[in-house]
Design an enzyme around this catalytic site. Structure first.
Site, PDB file in Angstrom:
ATOM      1  N   ASP A  85       5.893  32.613  -9.517  1.00  0.00           N
ATOM      2  CA  ASP A  85       7.117  32.386 -10.278  1.00  0.00           C
ATOM      3  C   ASP A  85       8.050  31.421  -9.566  1.00  0.00           C
ATOM      4  O   ASP A  85       8.735  30.617 -10.215  1.00  0.00           O
ATOM      5  CB  ASP A  85       7.827  33.714 -10.540  1.00  0.00           C
ATOM      6  CG  ASP A  85       7.179  34.508 -11.660  1.00  0.00           C
ATOM      7  OD1 ASP A  85       7.072  33.968 -12.779  1.00  0.00           O
ATOM      8  OD2 ASP A  85       6.776  35.649 -11.421  1.00  0.00           O
ATOM      9  N   GLU A 101      12.105  35.282  -6.538  1.00  0.00           N
ATOM     10  CA  GLU A 101      11.050  34.419  -7.048  1.00  0.00           C
ATOM     11  C   GLU A 101      11.527  33.352  -8.031  1.00  0.00           C
ATOM     12  O   GLU A 101      10.756  32.888  -8.869  1.00  0.00           O
ATOM     13  CB  GLU A 101       9.939  35.264  -7.677  1.00  0.00           C
ATOM     14  CG  GLU A 101      10.403  36.386  -8.561  1.00  0.00           C
ATOM     15  CD  GLU A 101       9.267  37.313  -8.974  1.00  0.00           C
ATOM     16  OE1 GLU A 101       8.092  36.951  -8.812  1.00  0.00           O
ATOM     17  OE2 GLU A 101       9.562  38.408  -9.481  1.00  0.00           O
ATOM     18  N   HIS A 128       2.196  42.880 -14.205  1.00  0.00           N
ATOM     19  CA  HIS A 128       1.237  41.971 -14.831  1.00  0.00           C
ATOM     20  C   HIS A 128      -0.134  42.603 -15.065  1.00  0.00           C
ATOM     21  O   HIS A 128      -1.096  41.885 -15.340  1.00  0.00           O
ATOM     22  CB  HIS A 128       1.076  40.713 -13.973  1.00  0.00           C
ATOM     23  CG  HIS A 128       2.287  39.833 -13.956  1.00  0.00           C
ATOM     24  ND1 HIS A 128       2.794  39.232 -15.090  1.00  0.00           N
ATOM     25  CD2 HIS A 128       3.104  39.444 -12.936  1.00  0.00           C
ATOM     26  CE1 HIS A 128       3.860  38.513 -14.781  1.00  0.00           C
ATOM     27  NE2 HIS A 128       4.076  38.628 -13.479  1.00  0.00           N
TER      28      HIS A 128
END
EC number: 4.1.2.-
Length: 256
Positions: A178, A152, A48
């Site tokens: 998530d 996740e 990310h």
């Protein structure tokens, strides 16, 4: 000369609890600064954050003299990117969105040289072997490689026991953001139902004998995670530290 000792993996095997910081700024200068802060480990985020192979390499070089162990989160669980990170000298890899035991088994193979795995053999020209100066790197590298997988979402939770049974998976990291979204609580990582699920999952991981990990900057959740059996916990984020400190100082002097 064998592959360098993976101090993170060794500490986990000895039952230690390790505290880390999540690095998303993607700059070697800030990595070097945080390498002097005293964290046990530092996560370089390739999923990310605006990192690429070269920026990750530069941050690893910046941390070479630090006691903080670099963990590399790859953007996806693909053999090619894992191979590149290992050849750069990464010894601990975190893979996001692992949902099945079969996927975990493939990741183990990606981290190991033949015949146990399918990692490409090119260490003679790689940073990991000191560009060929570590003459016994190949036969000793697998033992110093640590694979952490992220569970996740609902599918990963459903298959958690099977994932935990995979030989070669050293730890399982919970992804609160998530996971909360997958369970219908997007953006609500501190919702009581999500926290309860996370803590139960940490206990399941710990009870299996694998190391459990999580990222949270909430003091109460940090302690609850430790009580549940978490062994590697990211307790800070570089962006949050910079932003929150900046906002606090600005607000203090702009009140009037």
């Amino acid at each position: 000369m064998p592959a360098p000792l993976n101090t993170f993996k060794k500490s986990l095997s000895e039952g230690e609890t390790l505290f880390g910081c999540w690095m998303s700024i993607a700059e070697s200068y800030t990595a070097e600064i945080l390498g002097n802060a005293g964290f046990d480990w530092l996560l370089i985020d390739g999923e990310h954050s605006p990192n690429d192979v070269r920026s990750i390499r530069d941050q690893m070089i910046a941390l070479k003299s630090s006691d903080s162990h670099p963990i590399i989160r790859v953007p996806v669980g693909e053999t090619w990117i894992i191979k590149q990170m290992l050849d750069l000298g990464a010894q601990t890899i975190l893979v996001p969105m692992v949902e099945t035991a079969e996927q975990a088994q493939e990741l183990v193979r990606a981290c190991r040289y033949p015949p146990e795995g399918r990692r490409g053999v090119g260490y003679a020209v790689g940073r990991a072997s000191g560009f060929g100066q570590i003459d016994n790197y190949g036969p000793t590298a697998d033992a110093q490689t640590c694979l952490l997988v992220q569970v996740e979402n609902k599918t990963g939770l459903y298959n958690l026991d099977a994932i935990l049974a995979v030989d070669g998976v050293d730890g399982v990291f919970i992804g609160p953001a998530d996971l909360s979204a997958s369970l219908g609580y997007l953006g609500q990582t501190m919702h009581p139902d999500i926290q309860a699920t996370i803590l139960k999952t940490i206990k399941r991981i710990s009870d299996s004998g694998k190391a459990a990990g999580i990222l949270t900057t909430d003091d109460g959740m940090i302690q609850a995670s430790l009580d549940a059996g978490a062994r590697f916990v990211a307790v800070a984020m570089d962006i949050a530290m910079l932003l929150n400190t900046g906002k606090s100082i600005a607000a203090k002097w702009k009140q009037g």
